[in-house]
Each structure stands twice: as C-alpha cells, then as structure tokens.
Scaffold this motif. Structure first.
Motif, PDB file in Angstrom:
ATOM      1  N   GLU A  13     -44.254 -29.421 -25.915  1.00  0.00           N
ATOM      2  CA  GLU A  13     -45.328 -28.548 -26.385  1.00  0.00           C
ATOM      3  C   GLU A  13     -44.978 -28.092 -27.807  1.00  0.00           C
ATOM      4  N   SER A  14     -45.980 -27.972 -28.672  1.00  0.00           N
ATOM      5  CA  SER A  14     -45.726 -27.477 -30.020  1.00  0.00           C
ATOM      6  C   SER A  14     -45.177 -26.053 -29.906  1.00  0.00           C
ATOM      7  N   GLN A  15     -43.942 -25.828 -30.393  1.00  0.00           N
ATOM      8  CA  GLN A  15     -43.307 -24.523 -30.161  1.00  0.00           C
ATOM      9  C   GLN A  15     -43.887 -23.425 -31.040  1.00  0.00           C
ATOM     10  N   THR A  16     -44.486 -23.825 -32.181  1.00  0.00           N
ATOM     11  CA  THR A  16     -45.135 -22.804 -33.014  1.00  0.00           C
ATOM     12  C   THR A  16     -46.338 -22.255 -32.245  1.00  0.00           C
ATOM     13  N   ILE A  17     -47.078 -23.175 -31.663  1.00  0.00           N
ATOM     14  CA  ILE A  17     -48.269 -22.770 -30.922  1.00  0.00           C
ATOM     15  C   ILE A  17     -47.865 -22.057 -29.625  1.00  0.00           C
ATOM     16  N   SER A  37     -45.104 -15.614 -35.838  1.00  0.00           N
ATOM     17  CA  SER A  37     -44.706 -16.948 -35.375  1.00  0.00           C
ATOM     18  C   SER A  37     -45.603 -18.049 -35.902  1.00  0.00           C
ATOM     19  N   LEU A  38     -46.880 -17.792 -36.047  1.00  0.00           N
ATOM     20  CA  LEU A  38     -47.779 -18.898 -36.395  1.00  0.00           C
ATOM     21  C   LEU A  38     -47.988 -18.977 -37.907  1.00  0.00           C
ATOM     22  N   GLY A  39     -47.940 -20.191 -38.422  1.00  0.00           N
ATOM     23  CA  GLY A  39     -48.184 -20.402 -39.838  1.00  0.00           C
ATOM     24  C   GLY A  39     -49.666 -20.456 -40.110  1.00  0.00           C
ATOM     25  N   GLU A  40     -50.272 -19.283 -40.164  1.00  0.00           N
ATOM     26  CA  GLU A  40     -51.724 -19.238 -40.332  1.00  0.00           C
ATOM     27  C   GLU A  40     -52.101 -18.061 -41.218  1.00  0.00           C
ATOM     28  N   ALA A 100     -54.897 -31.825 -40.977  1.00  0.00           N
ATOM     29  CA  ALA A 100     -53.833 -32.673 -41.524  1.00  0.00           C
ATOM     30  C   ALA A 100     -53.004 -33.273 -40.397  1.00  0.00           C
ATOM     31  N   LYS A 101     -52.963 -32.560 -39.279  1.00  0.00           N
ATOM     32  CA  LYS A 101     -52.192 -33.034 -38.136  1.00  0.00           C
ATOM     33  C   LYS A 101     -52.715 -34.394 -37.674  1.00  0.00           C
ATOM     34  N   GLN A 102     -54.042 -34.542 -37.630  1.00  0.00           N
ATOM     35  CA  GLN A 102     -54.567 -35.842 -37.208  1.00  0.00           C
ATOM     36  C   GLN A 102     -54.326 -36.909 -38.284  1.00  0.00           C
ATOM     37  N   TYR A 124     -37.568 -29.804 -40.215  1.00  0.00           N
ATOM     38  CA  TYR A 124     -38.834 -30.486 -40.471  1.00  0.00           C
ATOM     39  C   TYR A 124     -39.941 -29.778 -39.683  1.00  0.00           C
ATOM     40  N   TRP A 125     -41.169 -30.068 -40.024  1.00  0.00           N
ATOM     41  CA  TRP A 125     -42.271 -29.452 -39.298  1.00  0.00           C
ATOM     42  C   TRP A 125     -42.349 -30.032 -37.881  1.00  0.00           C
ATOM     43  N   VAL A 126     -42.530 -29.133 -36.902  1.00  0.00           N
ATOM     44  CA  VAL A 126     -42.463 -29.451 -35.473  1.00  0.00           C
ATOM     45  C   VAL A 126     -43.096 -30.766 -35.034  1.00  0.00           C
ATOM     46  N   CYS A 174     -42.140 -26.954 -48.243  1.00  0.00           N
ATOM     47  CA  CYS A 174     -41.736 -27.327 -46.884  1.00  0.00           C
ATOM     48  C   CYS A 174     -42.022 -26.239 -45.839  1.00  0.00           C
ATOM     49  N   ASN A 175     -42.540 -26.678 -44.736  1.00  0.00           N
ATOM     50  CA  ASN A 175     -42.569 -25.871 -43.510  1.00  0.00           C
ATOM     51  C   ASN A 175     -41.445 -26.440 -42.658  1.00  0.00           C
ATOM     52  N   PRO A 176     -40.408 -25.703 -42.287  1.00  0.00           N
ATOM     53  CA  PRO A 176     -40.288 -24.256 -42.195  1.00  0.00           C
ATOM     54  C   PRO A 176     -39.497 -23.544 -43.301  1.00  0.00           C
ATOM     55  N   SER A 236     -56.609 -26.096 -44.467  1.00  0.00           N
ATOM     56  CA  SER A 236     -56.188 -25.030 -43.549  1.00  0.00           C
ATOM     57  C   SER A 236     -55.482 -23.887 -44.258  1.00  0.00           C
ATOM     58  N   LYS A 237     -54.500 -24.228 -45.083  1.00  0.00           N
ATOM     59  CA  LYS A 237     -53.633 -23.187 -45.654  1.00  0.00           C
ATOM     60  C   LYS A 237     -54.187 -22.647 -46.967  1.00  0.00           C
ATOM     61  N   SER A 238     -54.619 -23.541 -47.864  1.00  0.00           N
ATOM     62  CA  SER A 238     -55.022 -23.099 -49.203  1.00  0.00           C
ATOM     63  C   SER A 238     -56.311 -22.306 -49.190  1.00  0.00           C
ATOM     64  N   PHE A 322     -45.422 -20.203 -46.640  1.00  0.00           N
ATOM     65  CA  PHE A 322     -45.328 -18.764 -46.331  1.00  0.00           C
ATOM     66  C   PHE A 322     -44.347 -18.484 -45.194  1.00  0.00           C
ATOM     67  N   TYR A 323     -43.146 -19.089 -45.355  1.00  0.00           N
ATOM     68  CA  TYR A 323     -42.104 -18.907 -44.341  1.00  0.00           C
ATOM     69  C   TYR A 323     -40.776 -18.560 -45.002  1.00  0.00           C
ATOM     70  N   VAL A 324     -39.968 -17.765 -44.296  1.00  0.00           N
ATOM     71  CA  VAL A 324     -38.557 -17.586 -44.657  1.00  0.00           C
ATOM     72  C   VAL A 324     -37.774 -18.151 -43.489  1.00  0.00           C
ATOM     73  N   ILE A 371     -33.822 -19.083 -37.934  1.00  0.00           N
ATOM     74  CA  ILE A 371     -35.095 -18.766 -37.278  1.00  0.00           C
ATOM     75  C   ILE A 371     -36.181 -18.758 -38.356  1.00  0.00           C
ATOM     76  N   ARG A 372     -37.428 -18.976 -37.943  1.00  0.00           N
ATOM     77  CA  ARG A 372     -38.523 -18.985 -38.922  1.00  0.00           C
ATOM     78  C   ARG A 372     -39.353 -17.716 -38.803  1.00  0.00           C
ATOM     79  N   ILE A 373     -39.565 -17.082 -39.960  1.00  0.00           N
ATOM     80  CA  ILE A 373     -40.432 -15.907 -40.026  1.00  0.00           C
ATOM     81  C   ILE A 373     -41.635 -16.290 -40.883  1.00  0.00           C
TER      82      ILE A 373
HETATM   83  N1  GLU Z   1     -48.500 -25.406 -39.005  1.00  0.00           N
HETATM   84  C1  GLU Z   1     -48.524 -24.095 -38.447  1.00  0.00           C
HETATM   85  C2  GLU Z   1     -47.130 -23.676 -38.037  1.00  0.00           C
HETATM   86  O1  GLU Z   1     -46.204 -24.388 -38.280  1.00  0.00           O
HETATM   87  C3  GLU Z   1     -49.532 -23.978 -37.341  1.00  0.00           C
HETATM   88  C4  GLU Z   1     -49.104 -24.418 -35.982  1.00  0.00           C
HETATM   89  C5  GLU Z   1     -49.137 -25.883 -35.767  1.00  0.00           C
HETATM   90  O2  GLU Z   1     -50.085 -26.521 -36.242  1.00  0.00           O
HETATM   91  O3  GLU Z   1     -48.204 -26.375 -35.134  1.00  0.00           O
HETATM   92  O4  GLU Z   1     -46.959 -22.628 -37.496  1.00  0.00           O
END
Ligand code: GLU
Ligand code: PMP
Length: 397
Positions: A13-17, A37-40, A100-102, A124-126, A174-176, A236-238, A322-324, A371-373
């Motif tokens: 499962e996507s852990q951010t979600i 927790s969520l990058g939104e 962008a995920k798709q 790397y991003w989840v 980069c995310n995260p 999504s982000k911009s 927008f993460y530390v 950890i990601r904030i």
């Molecule tokens: N990309 C954002 C994050 O990393 C949104 C959640 C996701 O799409 O996994 O939190």
C-alpha cells in the motif's frame, strides 16, 4: 477464501496515502491530529482554473477526449516546455494522463520487461519501486544520505549500471528530500548515460515550480541523451490541483505512441473537464501561484528554524518541493514508558500517539535513518506540530 493474483499480494500500500488515511480516521474519532504526512498543497485551486472547469462543463466538454489528451492542451504543454524549459517538443510527443503517477506507470509498463533493472537513487518517491515491480522489473537502489545532500555521484551511477539496466528514475526537486540537482551535476549524470545507449532516463519534474535555488534544470536539456529522456510533470503540486488528476509525459514519438496504446486500454483518457482546466492553469502566470510559492519558501524556513532547535535531529537543507527529511537515528535505542525506538517507523508511530502529529517513515522511501515531514500545511499548524514533536522527543531517554 478466494485468492488474489500474485501481483497484488506482493504490492505494498502507498505509505504516504496510508498515513494520511490513519490520521483522517483518528481525527474522525475525535483525536486532535495534525497531519504532515501527505505531500499535498493545503491551498484551494486558484479561481481562474476553477472558472475554466465550470466553463468547460457549460461548453459541453463532456465526451471522451482523445486518448493522449486534447490537441490544444498538448500544444499548450509544448508551449510551456519551450517557454519555461527551452525544450522543443511537438504534440505527438505528449501524453496527458490521470496524474503524473499514471504517466510513470505508463512509461515503466511500456519499457520494462521482467528481469530488466531500473536504477533509482534512494531515498526515492514511494511509488517508483512498486510500479517497477508490477512491471516485473528489478529496482536497483543507489543509497545516499544527509552528508551527501542525498545526491548520487558519477561513480555510484557508473557502478550501478549493468547489461540489464534499462531505465533510471529520479525526481529533482526530490520527494522526499527536497534535494535539487544543479545543471552541472545533471551534466555529469548525462555524461554517464552518453556511454550507455540502451538506458531510458525518467525525469520526474513534478516539483519544478517549487524550487528555492532558482531556475529549474531538466536533464532533457542535454542533446546527447535527449531522445532517451522521458519528462514527467503535472499540475498537482504547482497549481494546487491534486484532486483534478492531470499529469503529462514528454518523450520520443514511439514511446508516446506506446503510452497512448497502454492508456487506451486502461483509462481511455484523463477527465475532459480537468484537461480544459489544465490549459488555463499552465497558460497563465498567475499571482495566486506566486503567493503559494512564497508560502512554501516561508514555511520551509520556519520549519527548518524550529527543527534545528530540537536536540538530536540532524536536519537537511531542502532546496525544493515541500518536505524536510531529518535524520532521527540519534533516537534509536531510546525509550519512553516501555516503548523502545529502533527504527524511523517506531519513531513515527510514537509521534503519532504521543505528539498527535502524523509523518511518514523514511522506510517508505527506502531509507532507515530519516522521517519525512511535509510542510504543505498552514504556518500555525506547523508551529504547533513541531512544538509537540519537540516535547515528545524530549521524553525519550
Ligand atoms: N506524492 C504525494 C506524497 O508523496 C502524495 C501521495 C502519493 O501520491 O503517494 O505524499
Ligand atoms: N512524483 C512525485 C515525486 C510525487 O511526489 C508525486 C505525488 N503526488 C507524483 C509523482 C504523482 O503526482 P500526481 O498527483 O500528478 O499523480
């Protein structure tokens, strides 16, 4: 009990979600949880974009759009790539998708055969690792840490390449980690790929506009590798448009055609109304967008200042997104009320319970120190959340 397919059994499962879901559930039960927790972006989509969507409905944009997206949207994306990135693309090289995920899923499913290796700088991003594995590919991670500003070196990249390497995936900003590669650093990576003509480079540029060190640099600017670069970007982000689900990909025509074929079987196309709104979004430099950007920069500075005051945290200096991503390893082995912290995940769960702040463990991004904030939240929530985190961490001994 009926069994599911192997591919879903092995998918995480996507852990951010997941963290966002847990904090929502706790809030619904009456707990006072601050979710970082969520990058939104916490902003509502700017008014001119919302107006364009309403107009699209009234103008009758209610039928299936072309699979790869409306021609005028793809032209607007080409204009954006020329104007902002000095890159020349034609609409037949653009595929608009449901986020962008798709786009990333399309690109990976269209290029990766079972057993192919995909190099991914870590953290790397989840979703990268999971999408690669869904395609039967093998993710090959290049570890980085806070001391190297989470950047890979030329040598690390060269060493990771084998005869099976088929793709390289990275995000800058980069995310995260918020790390941003400079033009010179990208040039060094490009020079490695020059020597390996079978490798695609997937450049995830979704945080392009949230960059605190100046102009965005794309690895697609280097002509020697350009034909193998797949740019992924989106709104999504911009433009604070996470719920509209629009992303796009720019690549060589044969790959764009492959993604069109794939998407034609999966989703037919991205939402007609959201596509029309996206034309408005990317065609205009709006004051509201600048306000959002300024807010992210202010919050980054605020969060860094507050985090640096907490003993034991090693804080990185994010230059974008927008993460530390602070290193929390100094707390491993410490305990409070019988709860011993061994991992970033243990610390996240402790902070969720004790500080009532939801964060994401570094393990979700392939890292076991950090950890990601997410600081895409209101300033007062950030101050309150970090105050509570600080108090809870002080209890560990
Ligand atoms: N990309 C954002 C994050 O990393 C949104 C959640 C996701 O799409 O996994 O939190
Ligand atoms: N790439 C990165 C690095 C991200 O953080 C995200 C988060 N949403 C995505 C891609 C996917 O974006 P979208 O909302 O457009 O699917």
């Amino acid at each position: 009990m009926m069994k599911l397919a192997d591919r879903i059994e092995s998918l995480h499962e996507s852990q951010t979600i997941a963290m966002a879901r847990i904090s929502r559930e706790l809030r619904e039960q009456g707990h006072d949880i601050i979710s970082l927790s969520l990058g939104e972006p916490d902003f509502v989509t700017p008014a001119y974009i919302r107006e364009a969507a309403k107009k699209a409905i009234d103008d009758g944009y209610t039928h299936y759009p072309p699979i790869s997206g409306y021609m005028d949207l793809r032209q607007a994306i080409c204009d954006k790539l020329k104007r902002e990135n000095n890159l020349t693309y034609t609409p037949d090289q653009i595929v608009v998708s449901t986020g962008a995920k798709q786009c990333i899923a399309n690109a990976v499913l269209c290029t990766i055969n079972p057993g192919d290796e995909v190099i991914v700088p870590s953290p790397y991003w989840v979703s990268y690792s999971q999408i690669i594995q869904l395609a039967g590919g093998v993710p090959v991670f290049i570890p980085t840490d806070i001391a190297s500003d989470f950047k890979i070196t030329e040598k690390q990249l060269s060493n990771a390449i084998t005869s099976k390497t088929r793709m390289f995936i990275f995000s800058s900003p980069c995310n995260p980690t918020g790390t941003v590669y400079t033009r010179d650093e990208l040039k060094v990576l490009a020079s490695v790929f020059e020597k390996h003509e079978n490798i695609f480079i997937l450049s995830d540029e979704i945080y392009e506009h949230i960059n605190f060190i100046g102009k965005h640099e794309s690895i697609a600017q280097f002509d020697s590798i350009r034909s193998r670069v797949i740019i992924v970007n989106g709104v999504s982000k911009s433009y604070a448009m996470t719920g509209w689900r629009i992303g796009y990909l720019a690549a060589e025509k044969f790959l764009a055609q492959a993604c069109d074929k794939m998407q034609g079987q999966f989703t037919s196309a991205a939402s007609s109304i959201a596509q029309r709104a996206t034309i408005a979004a990317i065609s205009r430099d709006d004051a509201e967008n600048k306000i959002m950007f300024k807010a992210f920069e202010r919050r980054r500075d605020l969060v860094l200042k507050l985090l640096k005051e907490i003993p034991g945290l090693k804080v990185n200096q994010p230059q974008g997104a927008f993460y530390v991503f602070p290193d929390v390893s100094a707390f491993f082995g410490k305990q409070y009320n019988g709860t011993v912290i061994h991992t970033p995940e243990d610390l996240c769960m402790f902070l969720l319970r004790d500080a009532r702040v939801s964060l994401v463990t570094g393990e979700a991004f392939g890292d076991n120190q950090c950890i990601r904030i997410s600081y895409a939240a209101a300033d007062e929530d950030l101050v309150k959340a970090i105050g509570r985190i600080s108090e809870s961490l002080a209890k560990l001994n």
